[in-house]
Design a protein around this motif. Structure first.
Motif, PDB file in Angstrom:
ATOM      1  N   GLY A  86       0.818  -1.210   0.000  1.00 42.92           N
ATOM      2  CA  GLY A  86       0.000   0.000   0.000  1.00 42.92           C
ATOM      3  C   GLY A  86       0.845   1.251   0.000  1.00 42.92           C
ATOM      4  O   GLY A  86       0.544   2.225  -0.704  1.00 42.92           O
ATOM      5  N   LEU A  87       1.918   1.251   0.792  1.00 42.43           N
ATOM      6  CA  LEU A  87       2.813   2.408   0.814  1.00 42.43           C
ATOM      7  C   LEU A  87       3.455   2.617  -0.553  1.00 42.43           C
ATOM      8  O   LEU A  87       3.569   3.749  -1.039  1.00 42.43           O
ATOM      9  N   VAL A  88       3.855   1.518  -1.199  1.00 44.44           N
ATOM     10  CA  VAL A  88       4.397   1.619  -2.555  1.00 44.44           C
ATOM     11  C   VAL A  88       3.332   2.137  -3.515  1.00 44.44           C
ATOM     12  O   VAL A  88       3.597   2.993  -4.370  1.00 44.44           O
ATOM     13  N   ALA A  89       2.107   1.624  -3.375  1.00 40.30           N
ATOM     14  CA  ALA A  89       1.016   2.060  -4.256  1.00 40.30           C
ATOM     15  C   ALA A  89       0.739   3.557  -4.104  1.00 40.30           C
ATOM     16  O   ALA A  89       0.503   4.260  -5.097  1.00 40.30           O
ATOM     17  N   TRP A  90       0.731   4.068  -2.864  1.00 39.91           N
ATOM     18  CA  TRP A  90       0.589   5.516  -2.674  1.00 39.91           C
ATOM     19  C   TRP A  90       1.666   6.249  -3.461  1.00 39.91           C
ATOM     20  O   TRP A  90       1.401   7.265  -4.129  1.00 39.91           O
ATOM     21  N   HIS A  91       2.896   5.771  -3.375  1.00 41.33           N
ATOM     22  CA  HIS A  91       4.032   6.435  -4.021  1.00 41.33           C
ATOM     23  C   HIS A  91       3.903   6.378  -5.547  1.00 41.33           C
ATOM     24  O   HIS A  91       4.226   7.352  -6.234  1.00 41.33           O
ATOM     25  N   VAL A  92       3.443   5.252  -6.073  1.00 37.23           N
ATOM     26  CA  VAL A  92       3.233   5.147  -7.519  1.00 37.23           C
ATOM     27  C   VAL A  92       2.191   6.167  -7.977  1.00 37.23           C
ATOM     28  O   VAL A  92       2.389   6.876  -8.971  1.00 37.23           O
ATOM     29  N   ALA A  93       1.093   6.256  -7.249  1.00 33.74           N
ATOM     30  CA  ALA A  93       0.027   7.187  -7.632  1.00 33.74           C
ATOM     31  C   ALA A  93       0.476   8.638  -7.563  1.00 33.74           C
ATOM     32  O   ALA A  93       0.026   9.474  -8.356  1.00 33.74           O
ATOM     33  N   MET A  94       1.374   8.946  -6.622  1.00 33.77           N
ATOM     34  CA  MET A  94       1.855  10.319  -6.493  1.00 33.77           C
ATOM     35  C   MET A  94       2.896  10.681  -7.545  1.00 33.77           C
ATOM     36  O   MET A  94       2.885  11.796  -8.083  1.00 33.77           O
ATOM     37  N   HIS A 123       4.068   8.508 -10.299  1.00 34.25           N
ATOM     38  CA  HIS A 123       3.919   7.911 -11.631  1.00 34.25           C
ATOM     39  C   HIS A 123       2.435   7.854 -11.981  1.00 34.25           C
ATOM     40  O   HIS A 123       1.910   6.788 -12.328  1.00 34.25           O
ATOM     41  N   PRO A 124       1.732   8.972 -11.898  1.00 34.98           N
ATOM     42  CA  PRO A 124       0.279   8.939 -12.077  1.00 34.98           C
ATOM     43  C   PRO A 124      -0.146   8.494 -13.473  1.00 34.98           C
ATOM     44  O   PRO A 124      -1.284   8.042 -13.647  1.00 34.98           O
ATOM     45  N   GLU A 125       0.748   8.589 -14.440  1.00 37.44           N
ATOM     46  CA  GLU A 125       0.399   8.223 -15.812  1.00 37.44           C
ATOM     47  C   GLU A 125       0.090   6.740 -15.970  1.00 37.44           C
ATOM     48  O   GLU A 125      -0.564   6.338 -16.950  1.00 37.44           O
ATOM     49  N   VAL A 126       0.541   5.894 -15.038  1.00 36.37           N
ATOM     50  CA  VAL A 126       0.287   4.456 -15.169  1.00 36.37           C
ATOM     51  C   VAL A 126      -0.850   3.982 -14.265  1.00 36.37           C
ATOM     52  O   VAL A 126      -1.161   2.794 -14.240  1.00 36.37           O
ATOM     53  N   VAL A 127      -1.472   4.885 -13.530  1.00 35.77           N
ATOM     54  CA  VAL A 127      -2.493   4.505 -12.549  1.00 35.77           C
ATOM     55  C   VAL A 127      -3.877   4.974 -13.011  1.00 35.77           C
ATOM     56  O   VAL A 127      -4.142   6.176 -13.082  1.00 35.77           O
ATOM     57  N   SER A 128      -4.750   4.026 -13.319  1.00 35.54           N
ATOM     58  CA  SER A 128      -6.127   4.382 -13.674  1.00 35.54           C
ATOM     59  C   SER A 128      -6.977   4.537 -12.425  1.00 35.54           C
ATOM     60  O   SER A 128      -7.866   5.385 -12.367  1.00 35.54           O
ATOM     61  N   SER A 129      -6.714   3.725 -11.416  1.00 35.50           N
ATOM     62  CA  SER A 129      -7.392   3.835 -10.122  1.00 35.50           C
ATOM     63  C   SER A 129      -6.514   3.169  -9.073  1.00 35.50           C
ATOM     64  O   SER A 129      -5.586   2.425  -9.394  1.00 35.50           O
ATOM     65  N   LEU A 130      -6.830   3.442  -7.812  1.00 36.49           N
ATOM     66  CA  LEU A 130      -5.966   3.041  -6.707  1.00 36.49           C
ATOM     67  C   LEU A 130      -6.809   2.417  -5.604  1.00 36.49           C
ATOM     68  O   LEU A 130      -7.874   2.939  -5.256  1.00 36.49           O
ATOM     69  N   VAL A 131      -6.319   1.302  -5.047  1.00 37.97           N
ATOM     70  CA  VAL A 131      -6.968   0.676  -3.900  1.00 37.97           C
ATOM     71  C   VAL A 131      -5.906   0.426  -2.831  1.00 37.97           C
ATOM     72  O   VAL A 131      -4.873  -0.184  -3.106  1.00 37.97           O
ATOM     73  N   ILE A 132      -6.177   0.910  -1.627  1.00 34.55           N
ATOM     74  CA  ILE A 132      -5.242   0.776  -0.514  1.00 34.55           C
ATOM     75  C   ILE A 132      -5.920   0.012   0.617  1.00 34.55           C
ATOM     76  O   ILE A 132      -7.058   0.323   0.985  1.00 34.55           O
ATOM     77  N   MET A 133      -5.201  -0.969   1.173  1.00 35.75           N
ATOM     78  CA  MET A 133      -5.736  -1.739   2.294  1.00 35.75           C
ATOM     79  C   MET A 133      -4.769  -1.658   3.478  1.00 35.75           C
ATOM     80  O   MET A 133      -3.619  -2.108   3.384  1.00 35.75           O
ATOM     81  N   ASN A 134      -5.233  -1.085   4.558  1.00 28.50           N
ATOM     82  CA  ASN A 134      -4.466  -0.968   5.803  1.00 28.50           C
ATOM     83  C   ASN A 134      -3.030  -0.503   5.558  1.00 28.50           C
ATOM     84  O   ASN A 134      -2.060  -1.156   5.946  1.00 28.50           O
TER      85      ASN A 134
END
Length: 281
Positions: free
Chosen positions: A101-109, A111-122
């Protein structure tokens, strides 16, 4: 379930894949590997998605670079962005739990061009985590292990000594392994040389995190939180809308840290409802 390998950001990543359709990337946490998503992969694939669950660098069958600097969040996020492209896609829904999830937050911040949507769990937003560690003594006490993991060699020794009894305890008591067969799978993932050090280097690399101005996440985001998490307090979710304006929340009152296992059916239903609106091919 297909097993594959991809060259991404200069390293070889192992992943499992199932299904066809819009790409969904599932990122695991600590101490885990792609198997973290065993309850989600079949459900997502059956619903018409191409599901890819990688072993993050250093874990299980993925390449294990040496040195703490190889495990910074910037590097980990670049791995995921490169993996999306290596899989032949332009964008993906990125799903992450715990460290994933921490990595996913960082990707969305970043590298937003590769993220269509984001799901974070705990996994709290990094700024919320920093806020609570500064002012919230209850959260500081629950996060004591982060400081312990900064020590050289001692955490590895404690987690691997005596037939790995401490690692077994972490995995089995409220952890991701819900029976002896699952425990055996997790232990096998940590059999390789340097496996424990690579996993702990994620925590050690936190000290190398560069301070940046807050980045607003524009992607639609679903935050799922197990309220009985013994590591992360629910207060960590407060204020997330300031950085994530398109935020949807879902709480599981009876679920612990590994919410994707404790409340698998509910989590899958919420995830599929979210993807039906936000996922793109």
């Amino acid at each position: 379930m297909l097993h594959g390998y991809a060259q991404a950001n200069g390293i070889r990543l192992h992943y499992v894949e199932r299904g066809r359709g819009p790409l969904v990337i599932l990122l695991h946490g600590f101490p885990d590997f792609w198997y973290s998503w065993r309850d989600q992969i079949p459900a997502l694939a059956a619903a018409g998605y191409r599901v890819v669950a990688p072993d993050l660098r250093g874990y299980n069958e993925s390449e294990r670079p040496l040195g703490v600097e190889a495990y910074t969040l910037d590097v980990l996020a670049a791995d995921v962005a490169a993996l999306v492209l290596a899989l032949g896609a332009e964008r993906a829904t990125v799903v992450g739990h715990d460290w994933g999830g921490l990595v996913a937050w960082h990707v969305a911040m970043h590298h937003p061009e590769v993220v269509s949507s984001l799901v974070i769990m705990n996994a709290p937003h990094p700024l919320a985590f920093r806020r609570e560690l500064k002012h919230n003594w209850a959260q500081k006490r629950r996060s004591w292990y982060i400081g312990f993991f900064q020590l050289p060699w001692l955490p590895e020794a404690m987690l691997t000594m005596g037939n790995r009894w401490l690692l077994r305890r972490v995995l089995r008591r409220g952890g991701p392994a819900q029976n002896e067969a699952e425990l055996a799978a997790y232990l096998a993932a940590f059999d390789g040389p340097g496996a424990m050090t690579a996993a702990l280097n994620y925590y050690r690399a936190l000290l190398q995190l560069r301070s940046r101005r807050p980045v607003t996440i524009q992607a639609p985001t679903l935050l799922i939180w197990g309220l009985r998490d013994r590591f992360l307090l629910p207060v960590l979710t407060e204020g997330t809308e300031a950085w994530v304006p398109r935020l949807e929340r879902h709480e599981e009152p009876r679920a612990r840290h590994w919410v994707q296992h404790d409340a698998a059916a509910s989590v899958n239903a919420r995830l599929l409802a979210f993807l039906s609106v936000t996922a793109t091919g």
